[in-house]
Design a protein around this motif. Sequence first.
Motif, PDB file in Angstrom:
ATOM      1  N   TYR A 144       1.490  28.315  63.235  1.00 47.72           N
ATOM      2  CA  TYR A 144       0.098  27.898  63.480  1.00 47.72           C
ATOM      3  C   TYR A 144      -0.491  28.761  64.586  1.00 47.72           C
ATOM      4  O   TYR A 144       0.057  28.828  65.704  1.00 47.72           O
ATOM      5  CB  TYR A 144       0.040  26.421  63.870  1.00 47.72           C
ATOM      6  N   ASN A 145      -1.603  29.451  64.308  1.00 45.81           N
ATOM      7  CA  ASN A 145      -2.287  30.279  65.297  1.00 45.81           C
ATOM      8  C   ASN A 145      -3.642  29.637  65.580  1.00 45.81           C
ATOM      9  O   ASN A 145      -4.572  29.740  64.770  1.00 45.81           O
ATOM     10  CB  ASN A 145      -2.467  31.701  64.756  1.00 45.81           C
ATOM     11  N   ALA A 146      -3.739  28.979  66.716  1.00 44.30           N
ATOM     12  CA  ALA A 146      -4.944  28.201  67.035  1.00 44.30           C
ATOM     13  C   ALA A 146      -6.208  29.063  67.018  1.00 44.30           C
ATOM     14  O   ALA A 146      -7.254  28.639  66.505  1.00 44.30           O
ATOM     15  CB  ALA A 146      -4.779  27.530  68.390  1.00 44.30           C
ATOM     16  N   GLY A 147      -6.122  30.271  67.576  1.00 44.33           N
ATOM     17  CA  GLY A 147      -7.297  31.131  67.644  1.00 44.33           C
ATOM     18  C   GLY A 147      -7.768  31.584  66.269  1.00 44.33           C
ATOM     19  O   GLY A 147      -8.963  31.548  65.958  1.00 44.33           O
ATOM     20  N   ASP A 149      -8.957  28.424  64.043  1.00 46.55           N
ATOM     21  CA  ASP A 149     -10.276  27.891  64.421  1.00 46.55           C
ATOM     22  C   ASP A 149     -10.518  26.568  63.681  1.00 46.55           C
ATOM     23  O   ASP A 149     -11.517  26.407  62.959  1.00 46.55           O
ATOM     24  CB  ASP A 149     -11.360  28.917  64.077  1.00 46.55           C
ATOM     25  N   ILE A 150      -9.619  25.640  63.876  1.00 49.95           N
ATOM     26  CA  ILE A 150      -9.555  24.444  63.049  1.00 49.95           C
ATOM     27  C   ILE A 150     -10.767  23.530  63.160  1.00 49.95           C
ATOM     28  O   ILE A 150     -11.055  22.747  62.245  1.00 49.95           O
ATOM     29  CB  ILE A 150      -8.248  23.667  63.384  1.00 49.95           C
ATOM     30  N   TRP A 151     -11.533  23.651  64.253  1.00 52.80           N
ATOM     31  CA  TRP A 151     -12.727  22.799  64.407  1.00 52.80           C
ATOM     32  C   TRP A 151     -13.946  23.365  63.675  1.00 52.80           C
ATOM     33  O   TRP A 151     -15.003  22.748  63.665  1.00 52.80           O
ATOM     34  CB  TRP A 151     -13.043  22.593  65.895  1.00 52.80           C
ATOM     35  N   LEU A 152     -13.776  24.548  63.086  1.00 48.56           N
ATOM     36  CA  LEU A 152     -14.825  25.097  62.216  1.00 48.56           C
ATOM     37  C   LEU A 152     -14.387  24.888  60.774  1.00 48.56           C
ATOM     38  O   LEU A 152     -13.435  25.518  60.301  1.00 48.56           O
ATOM     39  CB  LEU A 152     -15.048  26.592  62.486  1.00 48.56           C
ATOM     40  N   CYS A 153     -15.029  23.979  60.092  1.00 48.32           N
ATOM     41  CA  CYS A 153     -14.764  23.720  58.671  1.00 48.32           C
ATOM     42  C   CYS A 153     -13.306  23.343  58.415  1.00 48.32           C
ATOM     43  O   CYS A 153     -12.731  23.672  57.371  1.00 48.32           O
ATOM     44  CB  CYS A 153     -15.143  24.927  57.812  1.00 48.32           C
TER      45      CYS A 153
END
Length: 307
Positions: free
Chosen positions: A68-71, A74-78
């Motif tokens: 999992y690569n948070a950057g 960008d899970i809070w976008l769509c």
Amino acid sequence: MKQFTPALAFASIVSLVNAHGFVTSPEPRMPGAAMKAACGNQVEVNQQSDNYGNIQGELQVAASQSDYNAGECDIWLCKGYKFADNKANVQSYTAGQKVAFTVDIRAPHTGVANVSVVDTSSNSVIGSPLISWDVYASTATGVTSDETSFSVTIPDDLGSQCDTAGDCVLQWYWYAESIDQTYESCVDFTLGGSGSSSNSSGSSSAVVSAATSAASSTVAAAQSTTSEVVVATSVPTVAVQTPVASAAQTTFATSTRQSATASAEPEAATSVASTASAASAALPFPTGSAEDILSWIESLVGNLVGN
């Protein structure tokens, strides 16, 4: 033979719990290979099995995953769903157009909601929400019809911000405060009025075509008129002893009249001239007294009457 394991049972329970809400129309972004590469295999699998789930559930899955690569996710976008997986789902809208939404909510949880135009490069709302609810999917009243079937109007002040596919989305956002769960669906769209430009181009072509046609007709008419004038003025002028035509008549009419008159009167003029000549030859003008002249006139009249 398949064995039912606690892990499978837990996954099934999580899937059922997470199945709460998602946009079904217009066609929204869905998970795919690009999402898997950015968010990790298990996060993508979780959303493939339950795209109705919430972001907090995705983060719980991601917490134990090394890929999992948070950057990049960008899970809070769509919810981490990527444009690269959804290039075939881009909608085309124009400023002022009304867009109908259908949302499927499988379990109510009191919260707030809105639909906004979101700039995907910064994950920020452009302008104000297009529609919003201070109380959404209330557990007290249940889901109402205007929460699952509604329309939004595309703003007319977006300029060129959303001309390129992938730059903007219409984002449905529901935060169920009562259980701290966030649900999102994104609809990719472009705004540029290509259909209007095409129509304008077509209209311009039609105007040019009409102007060209009108110009051709004008030239043809001018050529036709010129031809008529040449024909009219080419009629030979015949000198006759008739009254001069009225100035109101056209050259063509005057020439025609002159030609007709010329063909009708020469015979009569010749006849009169011949008669006068014959009379003059037969009866020479006398000289002498008034009585002689009177007698000569009576003789001339007699000859004319006799003829």
